[in-house]
Each structure stands twice: as structure tokens, then as C-alpha cells.
Motif scaffolding. Structure first.
Motif, mmCIF file in Angstrom:
data_model
loop_
_atom_site.group_PDB
_atom_site.id
_atom_site.type_symbol
_atom_site.label_atom_id
_atom_site.label_comp_id
_atom_site.label_asym_id
_atom_site.label_seq_id
_atom_site.Cartn_x
_atom_site.Cartn_y
_atom_site.Cartn_z
ATOM 1 N N ASN A 118 -7.927 1.649 3.830
ATOM 2 C CA ASN A 118 -7.079 2.833 3.831
ATOM 3 C C ASN A 118 -7.702 4.007 4.581
ATOM 4 O OD1 ASN A 118 -4.783 1.964 2.241
ATOM 5 N ND2 ASN A 118 -6.191 1.859 0.510
ATOM 6 N N TRP A 153 -0.993 10.953 0.649
ATOM 7 C CA TRP A 153 -1.729 10.141 -0.321
ATOM 8 C C TRP A 153 -1.385 10.611 -1.720
ATOM 9 C CZ3 TRP A 153 -3.922 5.669 0.586
ATOM 10 C CH2 TRP A 153 -4.640 5.069 -0.452
ATOM 11 N N THR A 176 0.818 -1.221 0.000
ATOM 12 C CA THR A 176 0.000 0.000 0.000
ATOM 13 C C THR A 176 0.847 1.264 0.000
ATOM 14 O OG1 THR A 176 -0.099 0.082 2.425
ATOM 15 C CG2 THR A 176 -1.832 -1.154 1.302
ATOM 16 N N ASP A 177 2.154 1.139 0.146
ATOM 17 C CA ASP A 177 3.021 2.311 0.317
ATOM 18 C C ASP A 177 3.856 2.591 -0.931
ATOM 19 O OD1 ASP A 177 4.428 -0.211 1.116
ATOM 20 O OD2 ASP A 177 6.110 1.188 1.143
ATOM 21 N N ASN A 200 -3.132 1.584 11.419
ATOM 22 C CA ASN A 200 -4.147 0.605 11.003
ATOM 23 C C ASN A 200 -4.949 0.080 12.189
ATOM 24 O OD1 ASN A 200 -3.360 0.818 8.333
ATOM 25 N ND2 ASN A 200 -1.991 -0.943 8.397
ATOM 26 N N GLU A 249 -5.644 -4.463 1.282
ATOM 27 C CA GLU A 249 -6.193 -3.143 1.605
ATOM 28 C C GLU A 249 -6.591 -2.364 0.353
ATOM 29 O OE1 GLU A 249 -4.216 -0.742 4.517
ATOM 30 O OE2 GLU A 249 -3.353 -2.484 5.495
ATOM 31 N N TYR A 250 -5.996 -2.713 -0.768
ATOM 32 C CA TYR A 250 -6.303 -2.015 -2.014
ATOM 33 C C TYR A 250 -7.358 -2.752 -2.852
ATOM 34 C CZ TYR A 250 -3.227 2.047 -2.533
ATOM 35 O OH TYR A 250 -2.655 3.281 -2.435
ATOM 36 N N MET A 267 -11.713 6.233 -0.286
ATOM 37 C CA MET A 267 -11.322 5.472 0.904
ATOM 38 C C MET A 267 -12.129 5.864 2.138
ATOM 39 S SD MET A 267 -7.653 7.259 1.798
ATOM 40 C CE MET A 267 -7.364 7.875 0.136
ATOM 41 N N ASP A 283 -8.784 4.262 8.166
ATOM 42 C CA ASP A 283 -8.043 4.361 9.438
ATOM 43 C C ASP A 283 -8.553 5.429 10.402
ATOM 44 O OD1 ASP A 283 -6.219 2.362 8.623
ATOM 45 O OD2 ASP A 283 -5.000 3.842 7.579
#
Length: 550
Positions: free
Chosen positions: A472, A451, A67-68, A440, A143-144, A464, A474
Motif C-alpha cells: 500500500n 486512506w 484493498t478499496d 501500483n 496487499e493487506y 504502510m 506506492d
């Protein structure tokens, strides 16, 4: 020089040399240049190598789990989807050599080119179907996964309300993939260039569920480079993939990626010629070096579709108060931060969507920068609602991942809140992977996050927050009207009407503040003169397949 100072400098130099050695950039350059790959002292091989550093170990090199941006920077080079984006973020043919779109915009038929995995297996349509279904399988906790929701049945399956059999993904034959969407999605071809849409070699994955945790024969890829070596928490080495379909375009034979947490250390390495580039998504240019690089005419600044914001944890008993969140957001001096700390021509973020995104070019201005008067009013109301007597009784913690730049931003915000609101602020920093876990798990009050657009559309910044369950999000925040508008934007085929729907949703969020936008990114970077083609698109992506080294 007194004895203590001399000892300190010697110790510092020794520590620094260890950092360089750990990253694979140590040694005597004059001597190394005379050695070939066998180390027999003959004339150098002349191989084209690019030396880079990242700030930390990539959290995951699984394209459906990452995710990063650090992980993405590596994955973008070793995997390839159906399309790739050019410098203007226009989708280009990649694993797909062609495609057709139905008149109603709902069906995409992709024809795959003849391509191989790095182990010699052919890349087939089933590899894409397998990886997409893997990401959507709720057991895999990608997560994506929501990026795949344009596909028919994807959201239902991911939320355990549907079946994989109902997905709009059909493998007609080894070279033909047919995809049916829930609604026309203008940016779908851009999505197919994103890492979550990358294929997986089903045979390899099913034989070893930990295939992605180390370099080796099981880390099978289909991009322009292969993962040759991965020394965890030290370095990554990429080598040209000779089996890549467009290998003739790839000039680099090797990419060496060290891991250096300190921006200042990376700047020193750049000045010594030990690394070739500084800039996101690799290690960034240190804030205190910006002016010097600018004066030397070495600093490059490009527009970037990204926003730096603080997430506000609405499940925290204090930050759950909307007036407190409003006060914290309004009492930030964004322009002062840019002028005095960041110094890279950023723009104060007064909304969630950067002004380089199509249809959002103007500043919507949902609130004013550094609006102290309104911030104090909101704070007073919030304290009263919480039963807190005075501002000095309130303490807020700013959490961020270890970085000189993030620390500088947090300190500036801390001073602003203390001066303008009279509240106490503590700073809490953690190593990147630990920090991600804390955010998270909701173990924070105010948390730093950036982002970067996954595609050139406002939806990537807004979707999100449609539900609290989004991987994503949180923040714990959700709003029924906001969710309704996001769903409506997916069904609206008129481009202008769709943009207005998205702006209406953004306005709701910028009234309740699940996030406090701080600034819209630019991409400051420095590159050695010998390197060409090291140019990002507005999403911050590089195509190292187009980079050359003299």
C-alpha cells in the motif's frame, strides 16, 4: 425552446434512463409497487429492500485481496470475522462467541459459535487458519498481508524468510483457534473484524481458484447477506442469509447495489426516491448538492477517521526531489478548498493521522496550511538541485480516478500551484481499476488517494510507509529511522510512550513528504426518511444487518 436544445434534452433524458435501467432502478414505480415477485399483478410482497449505488465495479470481492472501500462495503456484509465493530469501534462477538487473552497479552484463545456457511458447511477454526495463511503466502500477493503481521511468524513468512509451519496459528479443534502474537497488540481484536481476517471455505476455494469472480454456488459466505447476483459493471444484489447465526436481527431481505459513476446522476436518483442513501463507502454526495441538502436539513455530517492525500512518487526524477515535494505540499490552500469546494466541515490535514484517532486528537501542525513563502523557498532550492532554470519550465501531472469530486479537488490544487508557484500542472484521470494499476506500477507523479482507518489506531496510517515494498506504499519512499520507530512501536507496551514513538515517526514523514496530506475526512450523507440504522462508525463502516426500512 429551440429545436437543438429540445433534441439535446431528449437525448440526455434517454441516456439517463439507460443508466437507471442498467442499475436495476428503472421502471414505473407506481406499476412496480403493485407487482409481487412473480409479476402477476397481485398486491406487493412488502419485502424490505434497500437501494444503493456505488461509483464503480468493485475491483475484487476476495476478502484477502480487496484493498478499496467499494469492495469492502460489499465484503463487510457477506463475510464475518471473529469479531464485528459496534458504532464506537468496540469489538463485539461475531463468529467467536467468546475469547480469552493471556496475562502477557500474547495469546488469544477464540471459541467459535455454531455457525454455517451459506452452502450449509459448518464454519470451523480451520477456515480462519486457512484464510490467514493464504493471505500471508507471498505467492498470493495480498496487499493487506501486513495487517496480519502481529501474528507470530507472519512477517517472516510473508517475506519468504519463514515458513507457514512457524505461524502462531493453532487449530486446537473445530471450535477453538489459538493465536500467538509477536508482541502485545492493543488493537488485535479490532483487526479480527477487518476483511483480511475473514474466513474462507477451504473446500470451495481449493476446488475453484476463481470462486470470487462471480456470484453463484461457489461464492460461499458466512455473513448476514449472500451474494445473490453480480452483473459486472452494472449491479450487485445481496439477499438475506437465512443460515446466518444472527439472522433474526437482520431486517432487510434484499440490498440492491447499482453502479453509477456520476455523483450528480446519483443525486437525481436520490431525489426521485430511486435510491435510499448517498455517502461513503457507497456513491458520495455531489459537491454541488451540499448546500441544497444542507438548506433542506437533510445533510448529515459525521466524524471519520480518514485522510485525503496526494501520494508523491519518489521514483519519478522530478518528484524524487525532497524540496519539490515540500513546495507542492506547502503551496496547497486546504482551508480554501474546504470552504469553496468541499463544504462538508472537513479539517485541513497538517499530518498523516486524523485528529479523531485515539492519542492524536490535537493537531500536531508539522507545517502550515498555504505557506506560500516557505513553498517558494523550497521550490527555488529544488529547481536549482534539478538544474531547471525557472518554475514555468516545470510540469507536474496530478493523477486521479474518475470522479467529479476528485476532479474538483485536482483543479483547485492545479490553480493553487499555478498561482502560487508558477508551475505547469496537467490533470490525468482514469477509471478506478485502471487508476489503481497505474499507481501500483508507479506510473504517476502525484496521485490522489484516500486512506480510511482499518482500526482505531495511528499505526494504520503509518505502517504502510515503513518499507517501500509494502503493497500500500506506492511512493517508493522509505526511511531507516522511520522503520525503526515503527518496529519499536510494536514492542512498546506503555500506551503513552507508544503514541509518542508513532508521533516521532509521523514527524519524519512530514519532513520528507512521501505524501501531501490535504484534509481529514468527514462523512457527509443523506438518507431517505423511511430508512433507519444507516449510521457509520468513525471508520466509515456500516452494519446493514442493523438497518431497517419502513
Amino acid at each position: 425552446m429551440n429545436k437543438n436544445k429540445k433534441f439535446f434534452l431528449l437525448a440526455l433524458l434517454a441516456a439517463f434512463s439507460l443508466v437507471l435501467a442498467a442499475c436495476g432502478f428503472g421502471g414505473d414505480k407506481a406499476t412496480d409497487d403493485k407487482k409481487d415477485s412473480n409479476g402477476d399483478g397481485k398486491e406487493g410482497s412488502g419485502k424490505k429492500e434497500l437501494n444503493l449505488v456505488v461509483a464503480s465495479e468493485p475491483p475484487s470481492l476476495h476478502p484477502q485481496l480487496a484493498t478499496d472501500t467499494t469492495s469492502g462495503a460489499v465484503l463487510n456484509e457477506v463475510f464475518e470475522g471473529l469479531t464485528r465493530l459496534d458504532k464506537d469501534t468496540v469489538p463485539q462477538k461475531a463468529m467467536a462467541e467468546d475469547w480469552e487473552v493471556s496475562e502477557d497479552g500474547l495469546t488469544y484463545t477464540f471459541k467459535l459459535r455454531d455457525a454455517k456457511w451459506s452452502n450449509g458447511d459448518p464454519v470451523v477454526a480451520g477456515d480462519f487458519a486457512y484464510s490467514w495463511e493464504w493471505a500471508l503466502n507471498p505467492d498470493n500477493m495480498s496487499e493487506y498481508a501486513s495487517l496480519l503481521y502481529p501474528i507470530k511468524g507472519a512477517e517472516a513468512y510473508n517475506n519468504t524468510k519463514g515458513s507457514a509451519d512457524d505461524l502462531g496459528i493453532e487449530v486446537k479443534d473445530e471450535k477453538t483457534l489459538v493465536v500467538t502474537l509477536e508482541n502485545p497488540t492493543a488493537y488485535f481484536l479490532e483487526l479480527t473484524a477487518f476483511k483480511t481476517y475473514a474466513p474462507l471455505n477451504q473446500k470451495v476455494v481449493e476446488a475453484n481458484e476463481n470462486w470470487y469472480t462471480d456470484a453463484g454456488e461457489d461464492f460461499v459466505t458466512n455473513g448476514p447477506f449472500k451474494l445473490a447476483e453480480w452483473k459486472h459493471n452494472a449491479s450487485i444484489t445481496l439477499e438475506k442469509n437465512e443460515d446466518y447465526w444472527d439472522a433474526d436481527t437482520v431486517k432487510l431481505e434484499k440490498v440492491n447495489i447499482g453502479m453509477v459513476e456520476g455523483e450528480s446522476t446519483a443525486v437525481t436518483m436520490f431525489k426521485k426516491g430511486e435510491i435510499d442513501f448517498l455517502g461513503s463507502p457507497f456513491q458520495t454526495v455531489a459537491l454541488d448538492s451540499m448546500d441544497a441538502f444542507r438548506s433542506e436539513d437533510k445533510l448529515n455530517i459525521a466524524d471519520k477517521a480518514g485522510v485525503y492525500w496526494y501520494k508523491l512518487n519518489t521514483k519519478d526524477k522530478v518528484v524524487a526531489n525532497e524540496n519539490i515535494r515540500r513546495a507542492l505540499t506547502l503551496a496547497m490552500d486546504r482551508q480554501g478548498l474546504i470552504d469553496n469546494v468541499l463544504k462538508a466541515d472537513q479539517t485541513p490535514a497538517l499530518g498523516m493521522v486524523p485528529t479523531v484517532i485515539k492519542g492524536f486528537e490535537e493537531d500536531r501542525g508539522y507545517f502550515k496550511d498555504n505557506d506560500i513563502e516557505e513553498a517558494k523557498k523550497a521550490l527555488e532550492a529544488g529547481l536549482k538541485e534539478l538544474g531547471i532554470a525557472k518554475a514555468s519550465d516545470l510540469t507536474i501531472a496530478i493523477s486521479y480516478n474518475t470522479s467529479e469530486a476528485h476532479a474538483s479537488v485536482a483543479q483547485y490544487i492545479q490553480e493553487s500551484w499555478s498561482k502560487n508557484l508558477g508551475i505547469n500542472t496537467t490533470l490525468d484521470n482514469s477509471e478506478w481499476q485502471v487508476y489503481l494499476e497505474k499507481v501500483n506500477m508507479g506510473e504517476y507523479q502525484v496521485g490522489r488517494m484516500g486512506w480510511i482507518a482499518d482500526y482505531n489506531d495511528a499505526y494504520t496510517f503509518l505502517e504502510m510507509y515503513a518499507t517501500a515494498e509494502n503493497g500500500n506504499n506506492d511512493t517508493g519512499w522509505e526511511n531507516p529511522k522511520y522503520k525503526e520507530l515503527m518496529e519499536a512501536s510494536n514492542k512498546e507496551v506503555d500506551t503513552e510512550k507508544r503514541i509518542e514513538i508513532l508521533k516521532e515517526a509521523e514527524k519524519i514523514a512530514m519532513t520528507e513528504f512521501p505524501v501531501a496530506p490535504i484534509y481529514y475526512y468527514t462523512d457527509p450523507s443523506v438518507v431517505q426518511d423511511k430508512v433507519s440504522g444507516m449510521e457509520p462508525d468513525i471508520l466509515g463502516n456500516f452494519q446493514l444487518k442493523n438497518v431497517d426500512v419502513k
